[in-house]
Each structure stands twice: as C-alpha cells, then as structure tokens.
Write a protein that holds these residues in place. Structure first.
Motif: not given
Length: 626
Positions: A309, A311-312, A317-319, A334, A337-338, A354
C-alpha cells in the motif's frame, strides 16, 4: 649437439618457476551485499622468482580486493587476476551422442543430394537425346510415338523423384540445424568462466608456505528472515533471527567457516562535504536540493512478487501511484485503496512516482512493501490536464492508522540458543557461526539461525473499521536496538498457529518498536450508518448532510484486552463547507486532523458500542467529496 641440448632444456627452465597448488576455501565472511572469501594453499617454493597460479576460482572477484599473506621471508613482486574459460566434465556423453547423430544425418543428406544431382544429369541427357532424335531422318511414325511416350514418362518420373528427394533434403537440413544448435548450446554450457590469480613471489631460499589468499566476490549476500512466536497476549515474544544466505559466484563453498556481517563493503563510505550557499537573482526558480533518506534495505533475489500500500505522509492511501520495475516496462498503478501488486522479472528496484510527490526508488526487499511518499513543495499545487478534466493534490488532514499509545513494560531478556559468537564492530555487527556449512553456487538459499531471544512486550489491539473491519494485534517492545535487527520479513505464529507474514522494520526512530501480529478473529468489530429521520436535507440555499455511525466491538476471547479504536470527522478546507454538530462519543478528538481515538479495556466476552455523528453544510449547487 650441445646447442640442441640447450634448445631442449631452455623451455623446461622457463616452466620450472610455474606452480599451481590446490587452493581450498576455509572461511567466508558474507556481507549484506557481497562476500569475502579466504582460501589456503600449501606451496613449495624454490629459491628465486616463482609464478604461483591459483586456479578454479570465482570469475566475480574484485581484483582490487585481493590480499595474500603467509609469505614468511618471501616477497611479492606482483599480483594479477584473469578470467578464463575451462571445460566442464558434465554431460560429455550427450555431446558425443549428438556428434554421432550429426555425422549420420550429414551422410544421409549427402546421399540424397547426390541422388538429386544424378537425376538432374539424367534429365539433361534425356533432353539432349530428344534434340538429336528430332534431327534424324527416316524414322517411322511408330518409332517417333514410342520415343515420345518414353520421354514423357521418364521426364515425369525424374521430376517426381527430384521433388521427393528435395523434400527429404529439406527435412534433413532442419534436423541437422536443430542438432547443431543443441550441440552448440551444450558446448557453450560445457565451458564455464573461472578466475585465476597469478602471484609472482621472490624467495631468498627454498620455502614451504601456507599461502592465505583473501578476495571479495559479488553476487552473494544474506538477508534476514524472522520467526515471531507467542503463546498468548500474556506471554513474551520469542524471536528467531535467521539469515538466508545466497551465492552465485561460480565457486562452491564446501564445509567452510561462515561469518555473517551486517556491513556492506560496497556502500558509499565517503562523508559528504557541506559547501557555502550563495544567494543571487536568477531567471527561473530552482528546485532546492532535498536530501535522500538511506533506508538500509537490501535486494532480496528470492522475491518474485511484491504487494503493498502507498500512503501519503498523513497515513492516507494514495490511488493512481505509478509502480514500475526499474529498467523495464513492467508496471502497475495503485487502486482506490492505494494497494498494488507487481510481478518481479529481472529488476532489483521498484520506482514509485505520483504528481505532486517526490518519487522513490527502493530495492526489492520483501514480498510486502508499504511506502510513504512525501509531498513535493514545488509540485504540490501543480495541475495536470487529463482527458476528462484536471487533477491536483493539496495537504489535508487524513486518517493516520498507526496507534500512538505508549505502554510501559519490563526490561528485555536475551538468550542465545545457537552457541554462536556475536561481536560488535564500530559500524556493524558480526555473527560467527560455529558450525561449518556447505553453500553451493546455485539459486537456492541456505538458512542459518544466528540468534534467538525473548522480549517482554505490551500487547495492544487496534482497529479502524472505516478502513478495514478487522482487529489487528500489535506488540510493542523497547530496547530493541541492542539486538542489531535488520529490516526483514517475519513469519508470525500466534497461540501455536501460523498467523501470516509481517515486516519487521527496526529502522524507525520511535522509542518503541511496533510489531504487527496479524488479525485476531476472536475480536469482532462492526461499523454501520444509522439514519436520522429528523434530519433536514435543505435549508434555503444550503444542503445539509447528516452522518451518524455506530461502532460495535465484541471481545470473544477468554482474557481481557486493551483496544485502540480510531475513526474520523471530516475537516473542511473551504469556508463554504461547514462541519457542525460534532459528537465524538467520548473519544479523544484532534480537531485539526479530525481524528477520533478511543482507548478501551474490554473484559472477556464483553461488547461495547461507540457513536459519532456530524453535519456537513454547503451550497446546494456545489458537490463535496464525501
């Protein structure tokens, strides 16, 4: 006669100084990336200069790392290293079989080719005779008809025979080509690269030496894997610290003394230099230099698939993050939900990128790699035009799924069950394994248990049902630094059963090390939305959205547990969007981030309910990302 004798003796004198002793590997120090090999060879030196050849070595030796000792009164004139090809002893029977088949097929092909040539000669002769007969006079009609019939039949027969022979010839050529390719491949495989060290030694008198040679090799190393076992939440954690050793150096290590080092001789050991920074006017804004974090993760060659996963920095979570196997076109993104999943083909690193965030490149170190990406100050407000509109990222208060509870516990106890020797260097730890090991140069790994210890832990359950309706058991330990742990995967065994895998990351700066022990199915959580029939939807030009939630947690275990329950209240970033009528249900409320935290002690077979609610008001002609 004397001249002839001198001519014959001279080459013998030149070769007399060449010595090729048998070199045997005695010790190997395996680093996280690479290894140092120590070999010994008994050498009998005559007086004068001798050339000692150490053959059959790894072709991956770093020439600059070669060290030779055990010289007594002799002195080294030079050391050189070369890589040669030598024949393997394996599978010569198959090569001989292929050689016999090739000879047979080539002979058969030659016979067919000769047949084709003979038929074509006959065809030429027949055509020539036809021309001669046509010039002759006095032939009867019956003679002409008989010759025409013979010519027609024989000419057709020759064409058919040439066609059949040509088909057979093409088939034989294909078979010869296939056999040649197979034999070429076997011949290539039957030759392998071998390293050779040449040491020129000057001896003042005849000497008997035990020559000790040390050298570094690549394509070897080790990575940690842990077994974490606990009999229950009132019992200590037992950690079995194991090293998975791999080597593909081309040289087998047979019955050698193994030392494992947490150091990396291939790392950058040069300290950075801080130069003055001078300010002046420039035409364009220049992105400031951002220091790179050294994670200490190492490539694990046994990993073929990675999931995780992204995250930031707030834990959300980061898609849409691009996840690429470095140096290839193999990649994915991703999901909402990342989460991501990527098969590893040949690369050793994964790149994460990203919009508005700093890219990261990490080695493939585990089957599960969770990544936290940091926002880029320059690109944070950048807007990218897409096929359907625009997208941008801004800092916000997202939910942080990590528990912040600190629980004190007793001091740690250590016990070493392997009888091995652990030494602390200035910058690394060294594990000297007392049992000799044989490690072949293959793609397989050799597992060595290097340490075992118990740690008294504070167990805590954690759940965030708005993201995942599972309850996770965590263990917190202090003073973990003294065990010299490295980042690595861990197999978790809880109450006698395998509970899954986790990742042990000791490279954190927190006071306590939090170990995730997986999901406990005996603790159940449910989060559901409760309708408020009295709530209003509109008030003039304002839309009103009311949210009411009820969270139920049930402890089906026979013991009491400590539980951290987290949820969140939305945080407005626009003055036209108002979050009002907030009810936190007795939770600790961080208004800036909107995070709710309940710290609960639950008795056996107990069930608790928590409620939270809020209203969101915004202009009815607008849309809000709820």
């Amino acid at each position: 006669m004397k001249q002839l004798f001198a001519f014959l003796v001279l080459p013998c004198l030149l070769l007399a100084g060449e010595i090729k002793p048998k070199s045997t590997i005695k010790e190997v120090t395996v680093y996280r990336n690479g290894a140092q090999v120590t070999s010994e060879a008994a050498v009998s030196l005559p007086k004068g200069v001798s050339e000692v050849y150490l053959t059959g070595l790894s072709p991956l030796i770093d020439q600059n790392s070669i060290q030779v000792s055990g010289l007594k009164d002799a002195s080294i004139l030079s050391i050189s290293y070369a890589v040669n090809y030598v024949d393997k002893k394996a599978d010569t029977g198959r090569i001989k079989q292929l050689e016999a088949l090739l000879a047979e097929k080539r002979k058969e092909n030659s016979v067919v080719q000769n047949l084709i040539n003979g038929l074509r000669e006959e065809q030429t002769l027949l055509t020539s005779n036809r021309a001669l007969k046509g010039e002759q006079q006095g032939l009867t009609v019956s003679q002409v008809n008989a010759f025409a019939q013979y010519y027609r039949e024989r000419h057709a027969a020759i064409q058919n025979e040439i066609y059949d022979a040509s088909l057979k010839n093409a088939q034989l050529n294909r078979e010869i080509n296939d056999l040649s390719q197979e034999m070429g491949k076997l011949q290539t495989e039957s030759r392998e690269q071998r390293g050779e060290i040449l040491v020129k030694i000057d001896a003042p008198a005849p000497l008997m030496l035990n020559l000790v040679t040390k050298y570094n090799v690549s394509q070897a190393g080790w990575f940690p894997v842990y077994d974490i076992k606990t009999a229950g939440i009132r019992q200590p954690i037992s950690i079995f610290y194991k090293a998975h050793v791999f080597q593909q150096t081309g040289e087998d290590w047979t019955d050698v003394k193994v030392t494992l080092s947490t150091g990396d001789p291939n790392g950058n050991n040069i300290k950075p230099t801080v130069d003055p920074q001078y300010l002046n006017f420039v035409q364009q804004y220049r992105q400031p230099v951002v220091s790179e974090k050294s994670y200490g993760y190492k490539y694990n060659p046994t990993i073929k698939k990675v999931t995780g996963v992204v995250y930031d920095q707030t834990g959300m979570p980061v898609p849409g993050v691009n996840v690429i196997e470095q140096g290839t076109n193999n990649g994915t993104q991703t999901d909402i939900d990342g989460r991501y999943s990527i098969n590893i083909n040949s690369g050793q690193n994964i790149e994460y990128s990203y919009i508005g965030m700093r890219g990261q490149t990490l080695p493939v170190y585990a089957q599960q790699m969770n990544v936290t990406m940091q926002e880029d100050a320059q690109l944070l407000e950048a807007v990218v035009v897409t096929g359907y509109g625009t997208q941008s990222r801004k800092a916000d208060g997202y939910f942080n799924s990590a528990s912040s509870t600190i629980v004190n516990r007793d001091d740690l106890d250590q016990q070493t069950a392997t009888g091995d020797i652990k030494e602390m260097g200035v910058t690394n730890a060294v594990f000297k394994i007392t049992k000799p090991y044989s490690i072949a140069s293959t793609q397989e790994v050799t597992v060595i248990t290097i340490d075992q210890f118990d740690m008294t832990a504070a167990y805590e359950y954690f759940t965030a049902p708005l993201l995942n309706e599972n309850v996770f058991l965590t263990a917190k330990v202090k003073d973990w630094e003294k065990f010299d742990l490295l980042p690595g995967e861990a197999n978790v065994y809880f109450e006698g059963s395998f509970a899954g895998k986790t990742f042990l990351d000791p490279l954190q700066t927190t006071e306590e090390l939090v170990i995730s022990l997986g999901v406990d199915p005996n603790v159940i959580v449910e989060r559901k939305q409760v309708d408020n029939l009295k709530a209003k939807s509109f008030l003039g030009g304002t839309r009103i959205v009311t949210k009411n939630y009820e969270i139920t947690v049930r402890n089906n275990k026979a013991t009491d547990i400590d539980l951290v329950l987290m949820d969140r209240i939305p945080v407005s970033q626009n003055k036209e969007i108002k979050v009002e009528e907030v009810k936190t249900g007795g939770a600790e409320y961080d208004e800036k981030k909107g995070l709710l935290t309940w710290k609960i002690n639950m008795a056996p077979k107990d069930a608790i309910k928590k409620q939270l609610s809020y209203e969101i008001r915004y202009p009815k002609d607008k849309r809000v990302n709820m």
